[in-house]
Enzyme design. Structure first.
Site, PDB file in Angstrom:
ATOM      1  N   HIS A   1      28.690-114.818  24.563  1.00 36.73           N
ATOM      2  CA  HIS A   1      29.574-114.304  25.608  1.00 36.73           C
ATOM      3  C   HIS A   1      30.978-114.195  25.004  1.00 36.73           C
ATOM      4  O   HIS A   1      31.348-114.999  24.151  1.00 36.73           O
ATOM      5  CB  HIS A   1      29.560-115.318  26.762  1.00 36.73           C
TER       6      HIS A   1
ATOM      7  N   ASP B   1      28.451-124.154  24.266  1.00 33.43           N
ATOM      8  CA  ASP B   1      28.751-123.423  25.496  1.00 33.43           C
ATOM      9  C   ASP B   1      27.535-123.612  26.407  1.00 33.43           C
ATOM     10  O   ASP B   1      26.490-122.987  26.206  1.00 33.43           O
ATOM     11  CB  ASP B   1      28.988-121.949  25.156  1.00 33.43           C
TER      12      ASP B   1
ATOM     13  N   GLN C   1      25.157-121.518  30.675  1.00 32.61           N
ATOM     14  CA  GLN C   1      23.858-121.090  31.209  1.00 32.61           C
ATOM     15  C   GLN C   1      22.786-122.173  31.098  1.00 32.61           C
ATOM     16  O   GLN C   1      21.629-121.928  31.438  1.00 32.61           O
ATOM     17  CB  GLN C   1      23.357-119.823  30.484  1.00 32.61           C
TER      18      GLN C   1
ATOM     19  N   LYS D   1      28.645-121.894  38.460  1.00 35.00           N
ATOM     20  CA  LYS D   1      27.242-121.504  38.241  1.00 35.00           C
ATOM     21  C   LYS D   1      26.301-122.659  38.578  1.00 35.00           C
ATOM     22  O   LYS D   1      25.119-122.615  38.304  1.00 35.00           O
ATOM     23  CB  LYS D   1      27.018-121.108  36.773  1.00 35.00           C
TER      24      LYS D   1
ATOM     25  N   CYS E   1      29.667-109.183  29.351  1.00 31.30           N
ATOM     26  CA  CYS E   1      30.625-109.826  28.427  1.00 31.30           C
ATOM     27  C   CYS E   1      30.002-110.168  27.072  1.00 31.30           C
ATOM     28  O   CYS E   1      30.468-111.092  26.391  1.00 31.30           O
ATOM     29  CB  CYS E   1      31.266-111.076  29.033  1.00 31.30           C
TER      30      CYS E   1
HETATM   31  C1  LIG Z   1      27.044-118.102  28.198  1.00 30.61           C
HETATM   32  C2  LIG Z   1      28.341-117.992  28.929  1.00 30.61           C
HETATM   33  N1  LIG Z   1      29.433-118.496  28.370  1.00 30.61           N
HETATM   34  C3  LIG Z   1      30.623-118.451  28.988  1.00 30.61           C
HETATM   35  C4  LIG Z   1      30.744-117.854  30.213  1.00 30.61           C
HETATM   36  C5  LIG Z   1      32.095-117.817  30.870  1.00 30.61           C
HETATM   37  O1  LIG Z   1      32.067-118.659  31.962  1.00 30.61           O
HETATM   38  P1  LIG Z   1      33.282-118.753  32.975  1.00 30.61           P
HETATM   39  O2  LIG Z   1      33.221-117.536  33.803  1.00 30.61           O
HETATM   40  O3  LIG Z   1      33.013-120.010  33.736  1.00 30.61           O
HETATM   41  O4  LIG Z   1      34.500-118.825  32.183  1.00 30.61           O
HETATM   42  C6  LIG Z   1      29.640-117.302  30.832  1.00 30.61           C
HETATM   43  C7  LIG Z   1      29.763-116.614  32.138  1.00 30.61           C
HETATM   44  O5  LIG Z   1      28.923-115.865  32.540  1.00 30.61           O
HETATM   45  C8  LIG Z   1      28.402-117.375  30.185  1.00 30.61           C
HETATM   46  O6  LIG Z   1      27.303-116.882  30.739  1.00 30.61           O
END
Ligand SMILES: Cc1ncc(COP(=O)(O)O)c(C=O)c1O
Length: 406
Positions: free
Chosen positions: A116, A196, A199, A222, A363
């Site tokens: 992402h 990260d 998910q 989420k 993204c």
């Molecule tokens: C794998 C992953 N990393 C980071 C993010 C960013 O998350 P946030 O919107 O909480 O900043 C997302 C959001 O969809 C994501 O799916």
């Protein structure tokens, strides 16, 4: 009582005839009534400021925020609650790590090729501004993790390898990486591991101690929690060394005209008046998730993904991203639409049948850009409250759309 019977009634947006088949959970999840009530409770009962004011409102907020932090620490099996930092979202958490560590020119940061933007752009920024060396480990052809390529990349970076920053589960395709093995290899090379978990934490047990990782970023929005809330977990000794990216009120124990005495974690990273409602309500969200068996949630999502996968995999012009086996993609079914515009299909799914999915590049522009798929994909993502009917409705409606427009 099965999972659906246990939880569906808890979500107000899923009640009534107009309830959608909400399959955009990789973006944001729905909120149970207990979370909505907790938001209301803050504003109607104790709308004060935590961590500073000592009157009744302030004390009530401070206590509930401390309890929410404790609950999150237990949820992640973190050794101490003060290793948990409240942030605005996972992006904020990753930026705190990226801009909080001290870098030397040439330090290597490894990511996967399916990150992402939130776990890619901070490293690109550091490359531009501070001369770190960001390198990408390519996945296998089917988007699964290539452990051999990762080992080679670690060996090639040698003693320059500083950080491995990877998503536990990809939002592009739901594919997870073997995080414990990755961590072991990274540590053997003397590097830190920042996961990260945006998910993974909503869908599976993430135990920071047994994974042996160093940092974990996640999105509370989420995890059935409020918008504008995320979290960062880090080993205490690492957090203690980390520079804050937002200094000001709350981040010091004392200041003079010439000096700031930094507060200990987590206060050092929570500068300014916080989202107290969000922090307090996080406790209600974690209570809710803790009442669920996450292994059951994960199995349920795979069951629904199997229905979606089997239903659409042979439709003309459609191609599932990642391995065909849904067990390797959790609850995410992400589909390249070779002949149809994904945004239009997403709009039609909602208009025709109340099926809500995500369309576009999610993204993960870098992955789509490298493969020339400019219009991205259509992504359905399931959660605990989705039913088999939701999955079938998705399949039937998309089949009709493909037959009509294709
Ligand atoms: C794998 C992953 N990393 C980071 C993010 C960013 O998350 P946030 O919107 O909480 O900043 C997302 C959001 O969809 C994501 O799916």
């Amino acid at each position: 009582m099965n999972l659906i019977q246990r939880c569906r009634d808890d979500f107000p947006t899923l009640q009534g005839e107009d309830a959608p088949a909400y399959l955009d959970n990789a973006c944001v999840t729905l909120k149970p009534q207990s979370v909505i009530d907790a938001i209301n409770d803050y504003y109607t009962l104790t709308p004060g400021c935590g961590g500073r004011s000592v009157h009744r409102y302030g004390t009530a907020v401070s206590k509930t925020v401390a309890s929410a932090r404790e609950k999150l620490a237990n949820f992640l099996n973190a050794p101490q609650a003060n290793e948990v930092v409240f942030t605005r979202n996972a992006t904020h958490s990753i930026n705190q790590i990226a801009h909080g560590l001290q870098w030397q020119k040439g330090d290597v940061v490894l990511t996967s090729d399916r990150e992402h933007n939130s776990n890619l752009v901070p490293w690109l920024q550091l490359e531009q501004e501070q001369g770190i060396d960001h390198r990408v480990v390519e996945s296998n052809e089917d988007n699964t993790f290539n452990l051999e390529a990762f080992e080679d990349a670690c060996a090639e970076a040698g003693d320059k390898l500083r950080l491995v920053a990877m998503s536990h589960v990809g939002n592009l395709d739901g594919v997870s990486i073997p995080i414990a093995e990755v961590t072991k290899i990274a540590h053997d090379h003397g590097a830190l591991v920042a996961v990260d978990g945006a998910q993974s934490t909503p869908h599976m047990k993430v135990d920071v101690q047994s994974l042996d990782i160093d940092f974990l970023s996640f999105s509370i929005h989420k995890m059935c929690g409020p918008s504008g809330m995320g979290g960062l977990w880090g080993r205490y000794e690492l957090l203690d060394e980390l520079r804050t990216i937002q200094s000001g009120g709350q981040t010091v124990t004392h200041s003079t005209y010439t000096e700031a005495n930094w507060a200990k974690p987590p206060a050092r990273f929570e500068g300014g008046l916080g989202n107290f409602s969000g922090m307090m309500v996080t406790g209600a969200a974690i209570d809710y998730l803790s009442g669920m068996n996450l292994d059951d949630v994960h199995d349920h999502e795979i069951r629904l993904n199997r229905i979606m996968t089997d239903g659409i995999k042979d439709l003309p012009g459609l191609e599932i991203i990642g391995p065909e086996d849904p067990a390797k993609r959790g609850g995410i079914c992400s589909i390249l639409m070779h002949d149809l515009p994904s945004h239009e299909v997403a709009l039609l799914l909602d208009e025709a049948a109340g099926v809500m999915v995500r369309s576009g590049q999610h993204c993960v522009h870098s992955w789509f850009d490298a493969r020339g798929h400019a219009q991205g994909s259509l992504r359905a993502s399931a959660y605990m409250y989705n039913t088999e009917e939701d999955a079938r409705l998705f399949v039937d409606t998309i089949t009709e759309i493909v037959e009509t427009l294709g």
